[in-house]
Design a protein around this motif. Structure first.
Motif, PDB file in Angstrom:
ATOM      1  N   ALA A 178       2.363  14.449 -41.349  1.00 30.94           N
ATOM      2  CA  ALA A 178       2.763  15.625 -40.575  1.00 30.94           C
ATOM      3  C   ALA A 178       3.570  15.222 -39.349  1.00 30.94           C
ATOM      4  O   ALA A 178       4.588  15.846 -39.033  1.00 30.94           O
ATOM      5  CB  ALA A 178       1.529  16.415 -40.156  1.00 30.94           C
ATOM      6  N   ILE A 179       3.141  14.189 -38.664  1.00 30.27           N
ATOM      7  CA  ILE A 179       3.865  13.717 -37.479  1.00 30.27           C
ATOM      8  C   ILE A 179       5.240  13.198 -37.871  1.00 30.27           C
ATOM      9  O   ILE A 179       6.238  13.491 -37.215  1.00 30.27           O
ATOM     10  CB  ILE A 179       3.044  12.646 -36.741  1.00 30.27           C
ATOM     11  N   THR A 180       5.310  12.453 -38.951  1.00 28.33           N
ATOM     12  CA  THR A 180       6.591  11.926 -39.417  1.00 28.33           C
ATOM     13  C   THR A 180       7.536  13.057 -39.802  1.00 28.33           C
ATOM     14  O   THR A 180       8.714  13.044 -39.449  1.00 28.33           O
ATOM     15  CB  THR A 180       6.375  10.989 -40.620  1.00 28.33           C
ATOM     16  N   ALA A 181       7.023  14.045 -40.511  1.00 29.51           N
ATOM     17  CA  ALA A 181       7.858  15.184 -40.906  1.00 29.51           C
ATOM     18  C   ALA A 181       8.358  15.953 -39.684  1.00 29.51           C
ATOM     19  O   ALA A 181       9.524  16.354 -39.625  1.00 29.51           O
ATOM     20  CB  ALA A 181       7.078  16.109 -41.834  1.00 29.51           C
ATOM     21  N   ALA A 182       7.482  16.147 -38.709  1.00 29.98           N
ATOM     22  CA  ALA A 182       7.891  16.864 -37.496  1.00 29.98           C
ATOM     23  C   ALA A 182       8.976  16.108 -36.743  1.00 29.98           C
ATOM     24  O   ALA A 182       9.940  16.700 -36.262  1.00 29.98           O
ATOM     25  CB  ALA A 182       6.686  17.094 -36.595  1.00 29.98           C
ATOM     26  N   LEU A 183       8.829  14.801 -36.643  1.00 30.37           N
ATOM     27  CA  LEU A 183       9.841  14.001 -35.959  1.00 30.37           C
ATOM     28  C   LEU A 183      11.174  14.027 -36.700  1.00 30.37           C
ATOM     29  O   LEU A 183      12.238  14.084 -36.072  1.00 30.37           O
ATOM     30  CB  LEU A 183       9.357  12.561 -35.787  1.00 30.37           C
ATOM     31  N   LEU A 184      11.126  13.997 -38.018  1.00 25.23           N
ATOM     32  CA  LEU A 184      12.362  14.073 -38.792  1.00 25.23           C
ATOM     33  C   LEU A 184      13.055  15.421 -38.613  1.00 25.23           C
ATOM     34  O   LEU A 184      14.270  15.491 -38.468  1.00 25.23           O
ATOM     35  CB  LEU A 184      12.082  13.824 -40.280  1.00 25.23           C
ATOM     36  N   VAL A 185      12.276  16.483 -38.617  1.00 26.89           N
ATOM     37  CA  VAL A 185      12.853  17.813 -38.438  1.00 26.89           C
ATOM     38  C   VAL A 185      13.448  17.951 -37.048  1.00 26.89           C
ATOM     39  O   VAL A 185      14.553  18.457 -36.878  1.00 26.89           O
ATOM     40  CB  VAL A 185      11.790  18.909 -38.696  1.00 26.89           C
ATOM     41  N   LEU A 186      12.726  17.503 -36.037  1.00 27.80           N
ATOM     42  CA  LEU A 186      13.227  17.614 -34.669  1.00 27.80           C
ATOM     43  C   LEU A 186      14.446  16.727 -34.444  1.00 27.80           C
ATOM     44  O   LEU A 186      15.351  17.087 -33.709  1.00 27.80           O
ATOM     45  CB  LEU A 186      12.130  17.262 -33.668  1.00 27.80           C
ATOM     46  N   GLY A 187      14.467  15.582 -35.078  1.00 27.88           N
ATOM     47  CA  GLY A 187      15.603  14.681 -34.927  1.00 27.88           C
ATOM     48  C   GLY A 187      16.831  15.159 -35.671  1.00 27.88           C
ATOM     49  O   GLY A 187      17.958  14.864 -35.283  1.00 27.88           O
ATOM     50  N   ALA A 188      16.642  15.925 -36.725  1.00 29.44           N
ATOM     51  CA  ALA A 188      17.764  16.373 -37.543  1.00 29.44           C
ATOM     52  C   ALA A 188      18.444  17.620 -36.986  1.00 29.44           C
ATOM     53  O   ALA A 188      19.567  17.919 -37.336  1.00 29.44           O
ATOM     54  CB  ALA A 188      17.297  16.654 -38.971  1.00 29.44           C
ATOM     55  N   THR A 189      17.769  18.353 -36.116  1.00 26.70           N
ATOM     56  CA  THR A 189      18.358  19.577 -35.590  1.00 26.70           C
ATOM     57  C   THR A 189      19.130  19.290 -34.318  1.00 26.70           C
ATOM     58  O   THR A 189      18.802  18.393 -33.561  1.00 26.70           O
ATOM     59  CB  THR A 189      17.271  20.627 -35.279  1.00 26.70           C
ATOM     60  N   SER A 190      20.159  20.073 -34.097  1.00 26.45           N
ATOM     61  CA  SER A 190      20.910  19.932 -32.858  1.00 26.45           C
ATOM     62  C   SER A 190      20.227  20.755 -31.771  1.00 26.45           C
ATOM     63  O   SER A 190      19.303  21.506 -32.037  1.00 26.45           O
ATOM     64  CB  SER A 190      22.341  20.405 -33.066  1.00 26.45           C
ATOM     65  N   GLY A 191      20.727  20.643 -30.566  1.00 29.04           N
ATOM     66  CA  GLY A 191      20.130  21.357 -29.448  1.00 29.04           C
ATOM     67  C   GLY A 191      20.167  22.862 -29.630  1.00 29.04           C
ATOM     68  O   GLY A 191      19.228  23.564 -29.287  1.00 29.04           O
ATOM     69  N   ALA A 192      21.261  23.381 -30.153  1.00 26.35           N
ATOM     70  CA  ALA A 192      21.374  24.821 -30.328  1.00 26.35           C
ATOM     71  C   ALA A 192      20.423  25.328 -31.407  1.00 26.35           C
ATOM     72  O   ALA A 192      19.877  26.412 -31.291  1.00 26.35           O
ATOM     73  CB  ALA A 192      22.806  25.185 -30.693  1.00 26.35           C
ATOM     74  N   ASN A 193      20.233  24.564 -32.455  1.00 25.57           N
ATOM     75  CA  ASN A 193      19.355  24.996 -33.537  1.00 25.57           C
ATOM     76  C   ASN A 193      17.881  24.851 -33.173  1.00 25.57           C
ATOM     77  O   ASN A 193      17.041  25.483 -33.783  1.00 25.57           O
ATOM     78  CB  ASN A 193      19.637  24.201 -34.804  1.00 25.57           C
ATOM     79  N   ALA A 194      17.572  23.995 -32.211  1.00 25.89           N
ATOM     80  CA  ALA A 194      16.180  23.750 -31.862  1.00 25.89           C
ATOM     81  C   ALA A 194      15.623  24.818 -30.943  1.00 25.89           C
ATOM     82  O   ALA A 194      14.428  24.844 -30.698  1.00 25.89           O
ATOM     83  CB  ALA A 194      16.042  22.381 -31.208  1.00 25.89           C
ATOM     84  N   LYS A 195      16.472  25.699 -30.433  1.00 27.14           N
ATOM     85  CA  LYS A 195      16.007  26.722 -29.513  1.00 27.14           C
ATOM     86  C   LYS A 195      15.010  27.637 -30.220  1.00 27.14           C
ATOM     87  O   LYS A 195      15.323  28.258 -31.216  1.00 27.14           O
ATOM     88  CB  LYS A 195      17.189  27.535 -28.995  1.00 27.14           C
ATOM     89  N   GLY A 196      13.808  27.685 -29.714  1.00 27.82           N
ATOM     90  CA  GLY A 196      12.760  28.505 -30.310  1.00 27.82           C
ATOM     91  C   GLY A 196      11.955  27.788 -31.367  1.00 27.82           C
ATOM     92  O   GLY A 196      10.838  28.179 -31.666  1.00 27.82           O
ATOM     93  N   CYS A 197      12.494  26.733 -31.931  1.00 30.09           N
ATOM     94  CA  CYS A 197      11.825  26.034 -33.023  1.00 30.09           C
ATOM     95  C   CYS A 197      10.578  25.300 -32.543  1.00 30.09           C
ATOM     96  O   CYS A 197       9.539  25.364 -33.186  1.00 30.09           O
ATOM     97  CB  CYS A 197      12.787  25.066 -33.700  1.00 30.09           C
ATOM     98  N   ILE A 198      10.692  24.618 -31.439  1.00 32.76           N
ATOM     99  CA  ILE A 198       9.576  23.788 -30.983  1.00 32.76           C
ATOM    100  C   ILE A 198       8.377  24.648 -30.623  1.00 32.76           C
ATOM    101  O   ILE A 198       7.247  24.365 -31.043  1.00 32.76           O
ATOM    102  CB  ILE A 198      10.021  22.909 -29.810  1.00 32.76           C
ATOM    103  N   LYS A 199       8.610  25.702 -29.865  1.00 33.52           N
ATOM    104  CA  LYS A 199       7.513  26.583 -29.479  1.00 33.52           C
ATOM    105  C   LYS A 199       6.885  27.226 -30.717  1.00 33.52           C
ATOM    106  O   LYS A 199       5.665  27.286 -30.845  1.00 33.52           O
ATOM    107  CB  LYS A 199       8.031  27.657 -28.532  1.00 33.52           C
ATOM    108  N   GLY A 200       7.707  27.693 -31.633  1.00 32.49           N
ATOM    109  CA  GLY A 200       7.197  28.309 -32.861  1.00 32.49           C
ATOM    110  C   GLY A 200       6.443  27.321 -33.734  1.00 32.49           C
ATOM    111  O   GLY A 200       5.436  27.658 -34.343  1.00 32.49           O
ATOM    112  N   ALA A 201       6.930  26.075 -33.775  1.00 26.70           N
ATOM    113  CA  ALA A 201       6.269  25.058 -34.590  1.00 26.70           C
ATOM    114  C   ALA A 201       4.891  24.712 -34.035  1.00 26.70           C
ATOM    115  O   ALA A 201       3.939  24.527 -34.796  1.00 26.70           O
ATOM    116  CB  ALA A 201       7.136  23.808 -34.673  1.00 26.70           C
TER     117      ALA A 201
END
Length: 79
Positions: A8-31
């Motif tokens: 789960a930690i590895t998947a989360a890091l991959l997802v966060l690393g693959a998204t750009s700053g604009a796409n990550a808006k709202g993602c972290i809080k929702g995740a």
């Protein structure tokens, strides 16, 4: 039994690393919220985090569109 959290930690890091700053808006809080809710609702934290990320991005995009429409409406009234 230690590999599911590691996955789960590895998947989360991959997802966060693959998204750009604009796409990550709202993602972290929702995740975070979705991951916690999914964990307590049947040990589906990763699934909850993914769903929360998608919902958070959707919500952030909707709010951005609303703000853009409001700023355009306010800008037109000043002309």
């Amino acid at each position: 039994m230690k590999s599911p959290p590691l996955i789960a930690i590895t998947a989360a890091l991959l997802v966060l690393g693959a998204t750009s700053g604009a796409n990550a808006k709202g993602c972290i809080k929702g995740a975070v919220v979705g991951g916690v809710a999914g964990h307590y609702a049947g040990h589906h934290g990763v699934l909850g985090a993914a769903a929360g990320c998608l919902y958070g991005r959707h919500r952030a995009n909707e709010q951005g569109k609303q703000q853009q429409q409001q700023s355009q409406a306010n800008g037109q009234g000043k002309l």
